[in-house]
Design a protein around this motif. Structure first.
Motif, PDB file in Angstrom:
ATOM      1  N   ALA A  15       0.818  -1.220   0.000  1.00 49.81           N
ATOM      2  CA  ALA A  15       0.000   0.000   0.000  1.00 49.81           C
ATOM      3  C   ALA A  15       0.850   1.267   0.000  1.00 49.81           C
ATOM      4  O   ALA A  15       0.385   2.326  -0.431  1.00 49.81           O
ATOM      5  CB  ALA A  15      -0.935  -0.001   1.207  1.00 49.81           C
ATOM      6  N   SER A  16       2.089   1.163   0.463  1.00 48.68           N
ATOM      7  CA  SER A  16       2.924   2.358   0.596  1.00 48.68           C
ATOM      8  C   SER A  16       3.272   3.007  -0.741  1.00 48.68           C
ATOM      9  O   SER A  16       3.727   4.148  -0.759  1.00 48.68           O
ATOM     10  CB  SER A  16       4.204   2.044   1.368  1.00 48.68           C
ATOM     11  N   ILE A  17       3.046   2.317  -1.847  1.00 50.96           N
ATOM     12  CA  ILE A  17       3.347   2.945  -3.140  1.00 50.96           C
ATOM     13  C   ILE A  17       2.419   4.125  -3.407  1.00 50.96           C
ATOM     14  O   ILE A  17       2.705   4.953  -4.260  1.00 50.96           O
ATOM     15  CB  ILE A  17       3.323   1.935  -4.311  1.00 50.96           C
ATOM     16  N   ALA A  48       5.910   9.059   4.504  1.00 55.00           N
ATOM     17  CA  ALA A  48       5.130   7.912   4.978  1.00 55.00           C
ATOM     18  C   ALA A  48       5.750   6.600   4.502  1.00 55.00           C
ATOM     19  O   ALA A  48       5.728   5.600   5.232  1.00 55.00           O
ATOM     20  CB  ALA A  48       3.685   8.022   4.504  1.00 55.00           C
ATOM     21  N   ARG A  49       6.311   6.604   3.304  1.00 55.80           N
ATOM     22  CA  ARG A  49       7.007   5.404   2.806  1.00 55.80           C
ATOM     23  C   ARG A  49       8.190   5.067   3.702  1.00 55.80           C
ATOM     24  O   ARG A  49       8.441   3.912   4.013  1.00 55.80           O
ATOM     25  CB  ARG A  49       7.556   5.652   1.407  1.00 55.80           C
ATOM     26  N   LEU A  50       8.933   6.104   4.080  1.00 56.93           N
ATOM     27  CA  LEU A  50      10.100   5.900   4.934  1.00 56.93           C
ATOM     28  C   LEU A  50       9.689   5.323   6.281  1.00 56.93           C
ATOM     29  O   LEU A  50      10.291   4.360   6.760  1.00 56.93           O
ATOM     30  CB  LEU A  50      10.862   7.214   5.123  1.00 56.93           C
ATOM     31  N   VAL A  51       8.656   5.885   6.885  1.00 56.76           N
ATOM     32  CA  VAL A  51       8.190   5.388   8.179  1.00 56.76           C
ATOM     33  C   VAL A  51       7.695   3.948   8.046  1.00 56.76           C
ATOM     34  O   VAL A  51       8.016   3.088   8.871  1.00 56.76           O
ATOM     35  CB  VAL A  51       7.088   6.307   8.766  1.00 56.76           C
ATOM     36  N   THR A  52       6.934   3.678   6.994  1.00 59.14           N
ATOM     37  CA  THR A  52       6.451   2.311   6.763  1.00 59.14           C
ATOM     38  C   THR A  52       7.629   1.365   6.578  1.00 59.14           C
ATOM     39  O   THR A  52       7.670   0.286   7.171  1.00 59.14           O
ATOM     40  CB  THR A  52       5.536   2.260   5.522  1.00 59.14           C
ATOM     41  N   GLY A  53       8.608   1.784   5.775  1.00 57.76           N
ATOM     42  CA  GLY A  53       9.786   0.960   5.550  1.00 57.76           C
ATOM     43  C   GLY A  53      10.574   0.699   6.825  1.00 57.76           C
ATOM     44  O   GLY A  53      11.050  -0.412   7.052  1.00 57.76           O
ATOM     45  N   LEU A  54      10.694   1.718   7.678  1.00 59.54           N
ATOM     46  CA  LEU A  54      11.422   1.546   8.941  1.00 59.54           C
ATOM     47  C   LEU A  54      10.682   0.604   9.895  1.00 59.54           C
ATOM     48  O   LEU A  54      11.299  -0.271  10.513  1.00 59.54           O
ATOM     49  CB  LEU A  54      11.650   2.898   9.614  1.00 59.54           C
ATOM     50  N   LEU A  55       9.375   0.783  10.012  1.00 59.80           N
ATOM     51  CA  LEU A  55       8.609  -0.071  10.925  1.00 59.80           C
ATOM     52  C   LEU A  55       8.567  -1.524  10.452  1.00 59.80           C
ATOM     53  O   LEU A  55       8.841  -2.453  11.217  1.00 59.80           O
ATOM     54  CB  LEU A  55       7.194   0.472  11.100  1.00 59.80           C
ATOM     55  N   GLY A  72      13.568   5.877  -3.141  1.00 63.84           N
ATOM     56  CA  GLY A  72      13.133   6.383  -4.449  1.00 63.84           C
ATOM     57  C   GLY A  72      12.438   7.712  -4.341  1.00 63.84           C
ATOM     58  O   GLY A  72      12.121   8.217  -3.266  1.00 63.84           O
ATOM     59  N   SER A  73      12.169   8.279  -5.471  1.00 61.78           N
ATOM     60  CA  SER A  73      11.502   9.579  -5.510  1.00 61.78           C
ATOM     61  C   SER A  73      10.001   9.467  -5.637  1.00 61.78           C
ATOM     62  O   SER A  73       9.318  10.464  -5.757  1.00 61.78           O
ATOM     63  CB  SER A  73      12.044  10.386  -6.694  1.00 61.78           C
ATOM     64  N   GLY A  74       9.483   8.209  -5.608  1.00 62.86           N
ATOM     65  CA  GLY A  74       8.041   8.001  -5.832  1.00 62.86           C
ATOM     66  C   GLY A  74       7.183   8.607  -4.750  1.00 62.86           C
ATOM     67  O   GLY A  74       7.631   9.274  -3.840  1.00 62.86           O
ATOM     68  N   GLY A  75       5.885   8.359  -4.863  1.00 61.24           N
ATOM     69  CA  GLY A  75       4.965   8.849  -3.843  1.00 61.24           C
ATOM     70  C   GLY A  75       3.930   9.751  -4.379  1.00 61.24           C
ATOM     71  O   GLY A  75       3.822  10.259  -5.400  1.00 61.24           O
TER      72      GLY A  75
END
Length: 127
Positions: free
Chosen positions: A70-72, A78-85, A124-127
Motif C-alpha cells: 500500500a505504501s506505493i 510515509a514510505r520511509l516510516v512504513t519501511g522503517l517499521l 526512491g523519488s516516488g509517492g
C-alpha cells in the motif's frame, strides 16, 4: 510505477508470503500439538493465549507486507516510516531465524532480500 515502487511491492509480497507459510507451519507443528498437550497447561485459557502469541509474528509480518504494498500510494515520508517499521520487524525475524537455525532455513534469506528491496524502495523519488 517506477522501480522503487516495484521493489516495495515485491518486498511486501515476499513478506506476506513468508508470513502465510510461517503461519501454516506454526499452526501444524506448534499450535495443534500444544492444544492437545493438556498436561503442559492445565488451563484452557493459557493454551488459548499461547496459541495466539505463537501466531503474533505471522500476523505482524503479513500486515507489514500489505503495508509495504500500500505504501506505493503514500508520500515519501510515509514510505520511509512504513519501511522503517516493517523493516525493523523483518530484520528481527531474519536475525532470530538465522541464529536459531544456524542459517539452514530459507525464511531469514527471504526476509533479508525483502530488507534490501525495502531499502531500495524507500530511497526512491516516488509517492
Amino acid at each position: 510505477m517506477n522501480w522503487h515502487d516495484i521493489a516495495l511491492v515485491v518486498a511486501g509480497i515476499i513478506g506476506s508470503g513468508v508470513a502465510l507459510v510461517h503461519g501454516i507451519l506454526t499452526q501444524r507443528l506448534m499450535v495443534r500439538p500444544l492444544a492437545k498437550a493438556e498436561s503442559l497447561f492445565a488451563e484452557a485459557e493459557v493454551r488459548w493465549i499461547v496459541s495466539w502469541l505463537l501466531q503474533f509474528s505471522t500476523f505482524n509480518w503479513f500486515l507489514g507486507g500489505l503495508a509495504l504494498i500500500a505504501s506505493i500510494w503514500f508520500g515519501p515520508d510515509a514510505r520511509l516510516v512504513t519501511g522503517l517499521l516493517v523493516g525493523s520487524s523483518y530484520l528481527y525475524g531474519a536475525f532470530i531465524n538465522c541464529k536459531a537455525t544456524r542459517g539452514r532455513h530459507p525464511g531469514w534469506m527471504l526476509y533479508t532480500v525483502a530488507l534490501g528491496l525495502i531499502a531500495f524502495g524507500v530511497n526512491g523519488s516516488g509517492g
